[in-house]
Design an enzyme around this catalytic site. Structure first.
Site, mmCIF file in Angstrom:
data_model
loop_
_atom_site.group_PDB
_atom_site.id
_atom_site.type_symbol
_atom_site.label_atom_id
_atom_site.label_comp_id
_atom_site.label_asym_id
_atom_site.label_seq_id
_atom_site.Cartn_x
_atom_site.Cartn_y
_atom_site.Cartn_z
ATOM 1 N N VAL A 116 -31.552 -37.473 -37.497
ATOM 2 C CA VAL A 116 -31.996 -38.140 -38.721
ATOM 3 C C VAL A 116 -30.897 -38.234 -39.770
ATOM 4 C CG1 VAL A 116 -34.415 -37.495 -38.360
ATOM 5 C CG2 VAL A 116 -32.934 -36.027 -39.775
ATOM 6 N N ASN A 175 -40.330 -34.894 -40.979
ATOM 7 C CA ASN A 175 -40.494 -33.450 -40.847
ATOM 8 C C ASN A 175 -39.215 -32.733 -40.430
ATOM 9 O OD1 ASN A 175 -42.261 -30.925 -40.237
ATOM 10 N ND2 ASN A 175 -41.225 -31.349 -38.286
ATOM 11 N N TYR A 210 -30.507 -25.133 -49.034
ATOM 12 C CA TYR A 210 -31.868 -25.453 -48.603
ATOM 13 C C TYR A 210 -32.753 -25.748 -49.805
ATOM 14 C CZ TYR A 210 -36.320 -25.027 -46.108
ATOM 15 O OH TYR A 210 -37.573 -25.271 -45.568
#
Length: 283
Positions: free
Chosen positions: A71, A97, A162
């Site tokens: 992705v 996701n 993150y």
């Protein structure tokens, strides 16, 4: 009950669908009659996932496809969209996701930051920009589900790359829903899935047994489906350790850092720990 977008024969694309929450979602979509495309990396992983999903699908393997997709590469996402259109005629449900959490430090290697942002943030942005215009033009009811994280809301210390990726994904998904609801004749809505502690490949870190405090991916997807039917945008999942009430206090405290002009991340600041403990116990 299922969301009105989940009609038999509709098409769902799940990135990061070969394991964890993505695989659990792909299975659930197949169970309720959707045709499913699993996008992920690793031919063997995709083959195993396809077998698990096909046994639940109405027409077996005819209702399931896989596509090896990175992705972080817009070319892969364009190829994925074309492949789904060629096989199933279009997309009704897009679940962005795919995500990674290799760990990071503020002044660690730039490549670590770049990879996390490319997958967790840009993967969802590019996936949305690639799929959603055609989903709108399709004229059917549909969904975009972006998998976020509580770490993108309360941003605890310890893994800044993150946290940044998931905080930005929250803002992007909010902007997306605003855009969709103000687009004439658009029947697509966006939703932010905010998992709690989920035992999956992403969080196992060498453990082979689920910790008592964690939910399974299946529990998370059960909750997601329930809240989609209810119309929630923010799908804030509890787990076996943290109930919603505590999540709410943590979120309110984090916002209060700005309003009260406290130090950032004051929940972890020694001068404010007792005040947060008292605040977290309020009704």
């Amino acid at each position: 009950m299922a969301h009105f977008s989940f009609t038999p024969g509709s098409v769902a694309v799940v990135t990061g669908g070969a394991a964890g929450i993505g695989l659990a979602a792909a299975k659930r979509f197949a169970q309720i009659g959707l045709r499913v495309c699993i996008a992920d990396l690793g031919a063997d992983r995709l083959a195993r996932a396809a077998q698990q999903v096909a046994v639940l699908a109405a027409k077996g393997t005819a209702d399931v496809m896989v596509f090896e997709t990175d992705v972080s590469r817009v070319e892969d996402l364009h190829q994925l969209e074309v492949a789904v259109h060629d096989r199933f005629g279009g997309t009704d449900v897009l679940m962005n996701n795919a995500g990674i959490q290799p760990g990071s430090s503020l002044f660690g290697p730039a490549a670590d930051w770049e990879r996390v942002l490319e997958v967790n943030l840009w993967g969802a942005i590019r996936g949305t920009r690639t799929f959603v215009p055609a989903m709108i033009a399709r004229g059917r009811p549909g969904l975009v589900i972006n998998t976020g994280s509580k770490q993108g809301i309360t941003t605890p210390p310890g893994d800044p790359a993150y946290n940044v990726s998931k905080a930005a994904l929250k803002v992007f998904t909010e902007a997306l829903q605003h855009e969709l609801r103000n687009t004439p004749n658009c029947r697509i809505s966006a939703h932010l899935l905010i998992p709690g502690f989920v035992f999956s490949d992403l969080t196992a870190r060498g453990r082979t047994e689920k910790p008592a405090g964690a939910w399974t991916p299946e529990q998370t997807v059960d909750f997601m489906m329930e809240r989609l039917h209810a119309g929630d945008f923010y799908i804030l999942c509890p787990d076996n350790d943290v109930p919603r009430a505590l999540d709410e206090r943590r979120i309110l405290w984090a916002a209060g850092d700005i309003v009260e002009n406290r130090p950032p991340l004051s929940r972890w600041h020694p001068d404010y720990q007792k005040a947060f403990e008292a605040f977290s116990k309020k009704a």
